[in-house]
Design a protein around this motif. Structure first.
Motif, PDB file in Angstrom:
ATOM      1  N   ASP A   6      55.530  51.083-146.972  1.00 39.02           N
ATOM      2  CA  ASP A   6      56.452  51.784-147.874  1.00 39.02           C
ATOM      3  C   ASP A   6      57.883  51.338-147.528  1.00 39.02           C
ATOM      4  N   LYS A  12      44.817  59.485-133.391  1.00 40.73           N
ATOM      5  CA  LYS A  12      43.518  60.122-133.610  1.00 40.73           C
ATOM      6  C   LYS A  12      43.284  60.267-135.103  1.00 40.73           C
ATOM      7  N   PRO A  13      42.078  60.333-135.599  1.00 40.70           N
ATOM      8  CA  PRO A  13      40.849  59.995-134.912  1.00 40.70           C
ATOM      9  C   PRO A  13      40.847  58.498-134.621  1.00 40.70           C
ATOM     10  N   ARG A  21      60.532  54.129-146.697  1.00 41.32           N
ATOM     11  CA  ARG A  21      60.321  54.770-145.398  1.00 41.32           C
ATOM     12  C   ARG A  21      60.742  53.813-144.274  1.00 41.32           C
ATOM     13  N   CYS A  56      49.703  53.989-136.337  1.00 38.33           N
ATOM     14  CA  CYS A  56      49.888  55.353-136.879  1.00 38.33           C
ATOM     15  C   CYS A  56      49.702  55.363-138.393  1.00 38.33           C
ATOM     16  N   SER A  77      47.105  64.110-128.741  1.00 41.45           N
ATOM     17  CA  SER A  77      48.428  64.588-128.331  1.00 41.45           C
ATOM     18  C   SER A  77      48.419  65.979-127.694  1.00 41.45           C
ATOM     19  N   GLY A 103      53.269  52.253-139.196  1.00 39.68           N
ATOM     20  CA  GLY A 103      53.026  53.522-139.894  1.00 39.68           C
ATOM     21  C   GLY A 103      54.038  54.544-139.412  1.00 39.68           C
ATOM     22  N   LEU A 121      43.691  47.225-137.859  1.00 45.86           N
ATOM     23  CA  LEU A 121      44.994  46.919-137.262  1.00 45.86           C
ATOM     24  C   LEU A 121      44.916  46.892-135.737  1.00 45.86           C
ATOM     25  N   ASN A 163      43.673  56.747-141.395  1.00 45.30           N
ATOM     26  CA  ASN A 163      42.523  56.420-140.547  1.00 45.30           C
ATOM     27  C   ASN A 163      41.817  55.124-140.939  1.00 45.30           C
ATOM     28  N   ASP A 166      55.845  49.233-141.960  1.00 47.53           N
ATOM     29  CA  ASP A 166      55.287  50.219-142.885  1.00 47.53           C
ATOM     30  C   ASP A 166      55.225  49.567-144.259  1.00 47.53           C
ATOM     31  N   ILE A 178      53.763  60.130-138.702  1.00 45.56           N
ATOM     32  CA  ILE A 178      53.728  60.593-137.307  1.00 45.56           C
ATOM     33  C   ILE A 178      54.244  59.481-136.376  1.00 45.56           C
TER      34      ILE A 178
HETATM   35  N1  LIG Z   1      48.380  63.174-132.995  1.00 45.97           N
HETATM   36  C1  LIG Z   1      48.773  64.004-133.924  1.00 45.97           C
HETATM   37  O1  LIG Z   1      49.086  65.161-133.659  1.00 45.97           O
HETATM   38  C2  LIG Z   1      48.824  63.540-135.362  1.00 45.97           C
HETATM   39  C3  LIG Z   1      49.578  64.249-136.301  1.00 45.97           C
HETATM   40  C4  LIG Z   1      49.611  63.763-137.615  1.00 45.97           C
HETATM   41  C5  LIG Z   1      48.894  62.626-137.963  1.00 45.97           C
HETATM   42  N2  LIG Z   1      48.151  61.986-137.025  1.00 45.97           N
HETATM   43  C6  LIG Z   1      47.390  60.766-137.368  1.00 45.97           C
HETATM   44  O2  LIG Z   1      48.336  59.727-137.622  1.00 45.97           O
HETATM   45  C7  LIG Z   1      47.868  58.890-138.670  1.00 45.97           C
HETATM   46  C8  LIG Z   1      48.907  58.863-139.779  1.00 45.97           C
HETATM   47  O3  LIG Z   1      49.061  60.176-140.281  1.00 45.97           O
HETATM   48  P1  LIG Z   1      50.440  60.625-140.973  1.00 45.97           P
HETATM   49  O4  LIG Z   1      50.380  62.094-141.074  1.00 45.97           O
HETATM   50  O5  LIG Z   1      51.577  59.999-140.300  1.00 45.97           O
HETATM   51  O6  LIG Z   1      50.231  59.970-142.424  1.00 45.97           O
HETATM   52  P2  LIG Z   1      51.381  59.599-143.467  1.00 45.97           P
HETATM   53  O7  LIG Z   1      50.670  59.328-144.732  1.00 45.97           O
HETATM   54  O8  LIG Z   1      52.465  60.613-143.418  1.00 45.97           O
HETATM   55  O9  LIG Z   1      52.012  58.253-142.885  1.00 45.97           O
HETATM   56  C9  LIG Z   1      51.299  57.056-142.817  1.00 45.97           C
HETATM   57  C10 LIG Z   1      52.279  55.916-142.974  1.00 45.97           C
HETATM   58  O10 LIG Z   1      51.539  54.692-142.843  1.00 45.97           O
HETATM   59  C11 LIG Z   1      51.985  53.764-143.869  1.00 45.97           C
HETATM   60  N3  LIG Z   1      50.877  52.848-144.102  1.00 45.97           N
HETATM   61  C12 LIG Z   1      49.747  53.047-144.818  1.00 45.97           C
HETATM   62  N4  LIG Z   1      48.940  51.981-144.729  1.00 45.97           N
HETATM   63  C13 LIG Z   1      49.577  51.082-143.934  1.00 45.97           C
HETATM   64  C14 LIG Z   1      49.236  49.775-143.497  1.00 45.97           C
HETATM   65  N5  LIG Z   1      48.071  49.212-143.806  1.00 45.97           N
HETATM   66  N6  LIG Z   1      50.124  49.122-142.717  1.00 45.97           N
HETATM   67  C15 LIG Z   1      51.316  49.686-142.386  1.00 45.97           C
HETATM   68  N7  LIG Z   1      51.679  50.935-142.790  1.00 45.97           N
HETATM   69  C16 LIG Z   1      50.804  51.613-143.554  1.00 45.97           C
HETATM   70  C17 LIG Z   1      52.342  54.647-145.052  1.00 45.97           C
HETATM   71  O11 LIG Z   1      53.245  54.006-145.922  1.00 45.97           O
HETATM   72  C18 LIG Z   1      52.961  55.865-144.352  1.00 45.97           C
HETATM   73  O12 LIG Z   1      54.351  55.714-144.181  1.00 45.97           O
HETATM   74  C19 LIG Z   1      46.520  59.447-139.088  1.00 45.97           C
HETATM   75  O13 LIG Z   1      45.511  58.766-138.419  1.00 45.97           O
HETATM   76  C20 LIG Z   1      46.567  60.901-138.626  1.00 45.97           C
HETATM   77  O14 LIG Z   1      45.291  61.419-138.344  1.00 45.97           O
HETATM   78  C21 LIG Z   1      48.118  62.410-135.749  1.00 45.97           C
END
Ligand SMILES: NC(=O)c1ccc[n+]([C@@H]2O[C@H](COP(=O)([O-])OP(=O)(O)OC[C@H]3O[C@@H](n4cnc5c(N)ncnc54)[C@H](O)[C@@H]3O)[C@@H](O)[C@H]2O)c1
Length: 366
Positions: free
Chosen positions: A57, A116-117, A60, A92, A144, A31, A101, A95, A55, A34
């Motif tokens: 995508d 998180k979560p 990406r 990442c 974080s 993922g 995974l 949720n 990923d 983030i």
């Molecule tokens: N700790 C932090 O400060 C923080 C900040 C942002 C997001 N997050 C957490 O990180 C996670 C992702 O959030 P984000 O903002 O990056 O979302 P996002 O949608 O920007 O990115 C998620 C990525 O995961 C990929 N993806 C989706 N399903 C997948 C799978 N089954 N296998 C592989 N890749 C897959 C998507 O293509 C995408 O590129 C969430 O759980 C979010 O809560 C945490």
């Protein structure tokens, strides 16, 4: 052998490369939203190498692979785990996929750093924790906000006894209009598990609990609302089925209590407001974001020689070690890691209780 020594001894890459000038950790990141921050974070540790990314995508995947110079790129976590022998995996994804995974990575013999979560619910979190224990692998949750220089400095003051006992706190993250785009996974309960409570509130809840020493919750009263986001989603013709604001009162077995608030939308002055206040028997603390951004001020309020006396923690000029750095360090040094799954699960139990209380309109005993 301690549990941690057993875990390290069973870690393939550590065992394989120990003879070649110190153990190294092979890391995979799943993922790449983030997840890109994880790539940066892992690079802070001289003995951690991100060797693979995954990923769903393809664009990406290619773009991040080029940017970070990572050749081993996979369209799924499963393909990555089949092809690579990894020591640690960062999860990442949205949720909904955290549990599935994490279980797969643990089954492949990896330690896991999960975003998180922890999961969509406490039941899922419990399954993850039990799987990690069975596999004798580590599971850390990326809370974080604990890892900034200033949060660490505040925690040192807590550990030094500056505050006495914390008996009340209020931890909030509000946005005036900061809903993630409609139609994506963040506003979809089946993919996210909830709205700003599980997205933003989770950070402020963990930070407060961590500073308070993770007391055990005994009951929770919560409410959720959605007037602003629901109307905006309807106007945009997009689905949205989570809250836009949540508030809760949490009572702990040591008598302390905490008010938690989180929102993506509301008629308030600030575009972004993050604030954690804790009231202690000797002193109180306030950590608050500056200029509605992501840098924080921290103050300690007390009384000395009969006078009100305040202290100010300066923001550090040095970058703090990342969560990934600290996880790598704990694995390599065979020491306990921060933000363990047990704490992630306690957060999930509280979030579940808040949503249940909001649904039933009644307090929930835990
Ligand atoms: N700790 C932090 O400060 C923080 C900040 C942002 C997001 N997050 C957490 O990180 C996670 C992702 O959030 P984000 O903002 O990056 O979302 P996002 O949608 O920007 O990115 C998620 C990525 O995961 C990929 N993806 C989706 N399903 C997948 C799978 N089954 N296998 C592989 N890749 C897959 C998507 O293509 C995408 O590129 C969430 O759980 C979010 O809560 C945490």
């Amino acid at each position: 052998m301690t549990d941690y020594q057993k875990q390290a001894a069973g870690t393939p890459a550590i065992a394989a490369t120990a003879a070649a000038g110190g153990p190294r950790l092979k890391v995979g990141v799943v993922g790449l939203g983030i997840g890109r921050m994880h790539l940066d974070g892992w690079r802070q540790h001289p003995q951690a190498d991100v060797v693979a990314i995954a990923d769903t995508d393809p664009q990406r995947l290619a773009q991040v692979g080029e940017q970070f110079g990572i050749a081993h790129r996979y369209p799924s976590a499963e393909a990555m785990l089949d092809a690579q022998r990894l020591d640690v995996v960062s999860i990442c994804t949205p949720n909904k996929f955290h549990k599935e995974l994490t279980l797969k990575a643990l089954a492949a013999g990896c330690h896991v750093l999960c975003e998180k979560p922890m999961a969509m619910s406490a039941a899922e979190g419990r399954e993850m924790l039990e799987a990690a224990r069975r596999a004798e692998r580590r599971l850390m949750i990326n809370f974080s906000f604990r890892f900034t220089a200033q949060s660490r400095a505040l925690k040192s003051q807590v550990d030094a006894g500056v505050f006495g006992e914390f008996y009340f706190g209020r931890s909030v993250w509000h946005r005036r209009k900061g809903m993630p785009g409609f139609g994506g996974w963040f506003g979809t309960k089946a993919l996210a598990g909830g709205g700003p409570l599980i997205d933003l509130g989770v950070h402020r809840l963990d930070l407060a609990l961590w500073l308070m020493g993770y007391p055990k919750p005994t009951w929770v009263m919560g409410s959720t609302y959605d007037p602003i986001a629901r109307q905006a989603a309807e106007q945009a013709g997009k689905p949205f089925d989570v809250e836009d604001l949540a508030a809760a009162f949490i009572r702990f077995d040591n008598g302390a209590s905490l008010v938690l608030e989180a929102s993506w939308a509301g008629h308030i002055r600030e575009a972004e407001l993050m604030e954690t206040r804790l009231f202690g028997t000797r002193a109180g603390l306030l950590q608050k974001n500056l200029n509605e951004g992501y840098t924080f001020d921290a103050e300690i309020f007390t009384e000395q020689h009969g006078a009100a006396f305040d202290m100010h923690l300066h923001p550090s000029t040095e970058a703090a070690p990342s969560a990934m750095h600290d996880f790598a360090e704990a694995i390599l040094r065979e020491q306990p890691h921060p933000a363990p799954a047990e704490e992630g699960l306690r957060v999930m139990e509280i979030l579940d209780a808040i949503y249940e209380s909001a649904r039933s309109g009644r307090p929930v005993e835990m």
